[in-house]
Design a protein around this motif. Structure first.
Motif, PDB file in Angstrom:
ATOM      1  N   ASP A 179       0.804  -1.212   0.000  1.00 58.21           N
ATOM      2  CA  ASP A 179       0.000   0.000   0.000  1.00 58.21           C
ATOM      3  C   ASP A 179       0.844   1.273   0.000  1.00 58.21           C
ATOM      4  N   ASP A 180       1.863   1.281   0.811  1.00 57.78           N
ATOM      5  CA  ASP A 180       2.621   2.507   1.025  1.00 57.78           C
ATOM      6  C   ASP A 180       4.113   2.221   0.885  1.00 57.78           C
ATOM      7  N   MET A 181       4.800   3.112   0.214  1.00 55.74           N
ATOM      8  CA  MET A 181       6.263   3.024   0.133  1.00 55.74           C
ATOM      9  C   MET A 181       6.839   4.377   0.494  1.00 55.74           C
ATOM     10  N   GLY A 182       7.981   4.353   1.128  1.00 53.27           N
ATOM     11  CA  GLY A 182       8.543   5.623   1.538  1.00 53.27           C
ATOM     12  C   GLY A 182       9.995   5.536   1.957  1.00 53.27           C
ATOM     13  N   TRP A 183      10.483   6.655   2.442  1.00 52.43           N
ATOM     14  CA  TRP A 183      11.865   6.782   2.895  1.00 52.43           C
ATOM     15  C   TRP A 183      11.895   7.347   4.307  1.00 52.43           C
ATOM     16  N   TYR A 184      12.684   6.699   5.147  1.00 54.03           N
ATOM     17  CA  TYR A 184      12.981   7.182   6.487  1.00 54.03           C
ATOM     18  C   TYR A 184      14.474   7.494   6.539  1.00 54.03           C
ATOM     19  N   ARG A 185      14.871   8.239   7.545  1.00 55.77           N
ATOM     20  CA  ARG A 185      16.301   8.478   7.740  1.00 55.77           C
ATOM     21  C   ARG A 185      16.622   8.489   9.228  1.00 55.77           C
ATOM     22  N   GLN A 186      17.862   8.148   9.523  1.00 53.49           N
ATOM     23  CA  GLN A 186      18.318   8.157  10.903  1.00 53.49           C
ATOM     24  C   GLN A 186      19.714   8.734  10.959  1.00 53.49           C
TER      25      GLN A 186
ATOM     26  N   THR B 253      22.294  14.791   6.398  1.00 51.54           N
ATOM     27  CA  THR B 253      23.185  13.655   6.556  1.00 51.54           C
ATOM     28  C   THR B 253      22.561  12.604   7.456  1.00 51.54           C
ATOM     29  N   ALA B 254      22.480  11.374   6.944  1.00 54.28           N
ATOM     30  CA  ALA B 254      21.835  10.285   7.685  1.00 54.28           C
ATOM     31  C   ALA B 254      21.931   9.008   6.862  1.00 54.28           C
ATOM     32  N   VAL B 255      21.548   7.915   7.496  1.00 57.38           N
ATOM     33  CA  VAL B 255      21.304   6.679   6.745  1.00 57.38           C
ATOM     34  C   VAL B 255      19.839   6.698   6.331  1.00 57.38           C
ATOM     35  N   TYR B 256      19.606   6.524   5.052  1.00 60.07           N
ATOM     36  CA  TYR B 256      18.251   6.546   4.510  1.00 60.07           C
ATOM     37  C   TYR B 256      17.772   5.119   4.262  1.00 60.07           C
ATOM     38  N   TYR B 257      16.561   4.828   4.750  1.00 59.30           N
ATOM     39  CA  TYR B 257      15.993   3.498   4.659  1.00 59.30           C
ATOM     40  C   TYR B 257      14.727   3.514   3.812  1.00 59.30           C
ATOM     41  N   CYS B 258      14.633   2.567   2.926  1.00 60.95           N
ATOM     42  CA  CYS B 258      13.411   2.359   2.159  1.00 60.95           C
ATOM     43  C   CYS B 258      12.432   1.557   3.018  1.00 60.95           C
ATOM     44  N   ASN B 259      11.157   1.852   2.870  1.00 62.02           N
ATOM     45  CA  ASN B 259      10.116   1.235   3.701  1.00 62.02           C
ATOM     46  C   ASN B 259       8.912   0.879   2.842  1.00 62.02           C
ATOM     47  N   ALA B 260       8.300  -0.252   3.131  1.00 59.57           N
ATOM     48  CA  ALA B 260       7.081  -0.654   2.442  1.00 59.57           C
ATOM     49  C   ALA B 260       6.103  -1.211   3.466  1.00 59.57           C
ATOM     50  N   ARG B 261       4.811  -0.930   3.262  1.00 64.40           N
ATOM     51  CA  ARG B 261       3.798  -1.358   4.233  1.00 64.40           C
ATOM     52  C   ARG B 261       2.552  -1.889   3.551  1.00 64.40           C
ATOM     53  N   ARG B 262       1.965  -2.893   4.204  1.00 63.60           N
ATOM     54  CA  ARG B 262       0.635  -3.370   3.828  1.00 63.60           C
ATOM     55  C   ARG B 262      -0.293  -3.009   4.982  1.00 63.60           C
ATOM     56  N   PHE B 263      -1.306  -2.233   4.697  1.00 63.47           N
ATOM     57  CA  PHE B 263      -2.158  -1.726   5.767  1.00 63.47           C
ATOM     58  C   PHE B 263      -3.024  -2.833   6.376  1.00 63.47           C
ATOM     59  N   ALA B 264      -3.590  -3.696   5.547  1.00 63.91           N
ATOM     60  CA  ALA B 264      -4.528  -4.691   6.041  1.00 63.91           C
ATOM     61  C   ALA B 264      -3.859  -5.659   7.021  1.00 63.91           C
ATOM     62  N   SER B 265      -2.679  -6.087   6.713  1.00 58.25           N
ATOM     63  CA  SER B 265      -1.985  -7.061   7.561  1.00 58.25           C
ATOM     64  C   SER B 265      -1.059  -6.413   8.576  1.00 58.25           C
ATOM     65  N   GLY B 266      -0.744  -5.135   8.381  1.00 63.23           N
ATOM     66  CA  GLY B 266       0.193  -4.464   9.273  1.00 63.23           C
ATOM     67  C   GLY B 266       1.643  -4.815   9.023  1.00 63.23           C
ATOM     68  N   GLN B 267       1.922  -5.499   7.916  1.00 63.04           N
ATOM     69  CA  GLN B 267       3.300  -5.888   7.630  1.00 63.04           C
ATOM     70  C   GLN B 267       4.127  -4.674   7.211  1.00 63.04           C
ATOM     71  N   ILE B 268       5.328  -4.600   7.737  1.00 68.25           N
ATOM     72  CA  ILE B 268       6.254  -3.510   7.430  1.00 68.25           C
ATOM     73  C   ILE B 268       7.589  -4.117   7.029  1.00 68.25           C
ATOM     74  N   TYR B 269       8.164  -3.588   5.969  1.00 68.28           N
ATOM     75  CA  TYR B 269       9.435  -4.086   5.471  1.00 68.28           C
ATOM     76  C   TYR B 269      10.430  -2.941   5.369  1.00 68.28           C
ATOM     77  N   TRP B 270      11.706  -3.283   5.604  1.00 64.54           N
ATOM     78  CA  TRP B 270      12.772  -2.283   5.576  1.00 64.54           C
ATOM     79  C   TRP B 270      13.922  -2.733   4.694  1.00 64.54           C
ATOM     80  N   GLY B 271      14.544  -1.768   4.035  1.00 66.48           N
ATOM     81  CA  GLY B 271      15.800  -2.030   3.368  1.00 66.48           C
ATOM     82  C   GLY B 271      16.936  -1.917   4.374  1.00 66.48           C
TER      83      GLY B 271
END
Length: 117
Positions: free
Chosen positions: A32-39, A90-108
């Protein structure tokens, strides 16, 4: 399972540009959703930008007007064009993907972005 692989990080001077790419593989149906996080060092991971299938993108305030997220639903990929980069990006950038119905979250595994002043 979904595997996410990022690419495109690196070192750039302030004011420069980088483009991050993320390719998804595996069971990519109904993501459902794809995005970028950073730390950044000693900071919590934060959402930078995200985009839902068929929806409008979301940007955190600090990157509005500088970053652009785009998604290719056919290739199951998401990219982040980053312009006018600042040292605080400046940070480590992580790719993220989510399925809303199941609540599954995936990270690069993440890709390092370093902006020098």
């Amino acid at each position: 399972q979904v595997q996410l692989v990022e690419s495109g990080g690196g070192l750039v001077q302030a004011g420069g540009s980088l483009k991050l790419s993320c390719a998804a593989s595996g069971s990519t149906f109904s993501i459902d959703d794809m995005g970028w996080y950073r730390q950044a060092p000693a900071k919590q991971r934060e959402l930078v930008a995200s985009i839902r299938r068929g929806g409008s993108p979301f940007y955190t305030d600090s990157v509005k007007g500088r970053f652009t997220i785009s998604r290719d639903n056919v290739k199951d990929a998401v990219s982040l064009q980053m312009n006018n980069l600042k040292p605080e990006d400046t940070a480590v950038y992580y790719c993220n993907a989510r399925r809303f119905a199941s609540g599954q979250i995936y990270w690069g595994r993440g890709t390092q972005v370093t902006v020098s002043s």
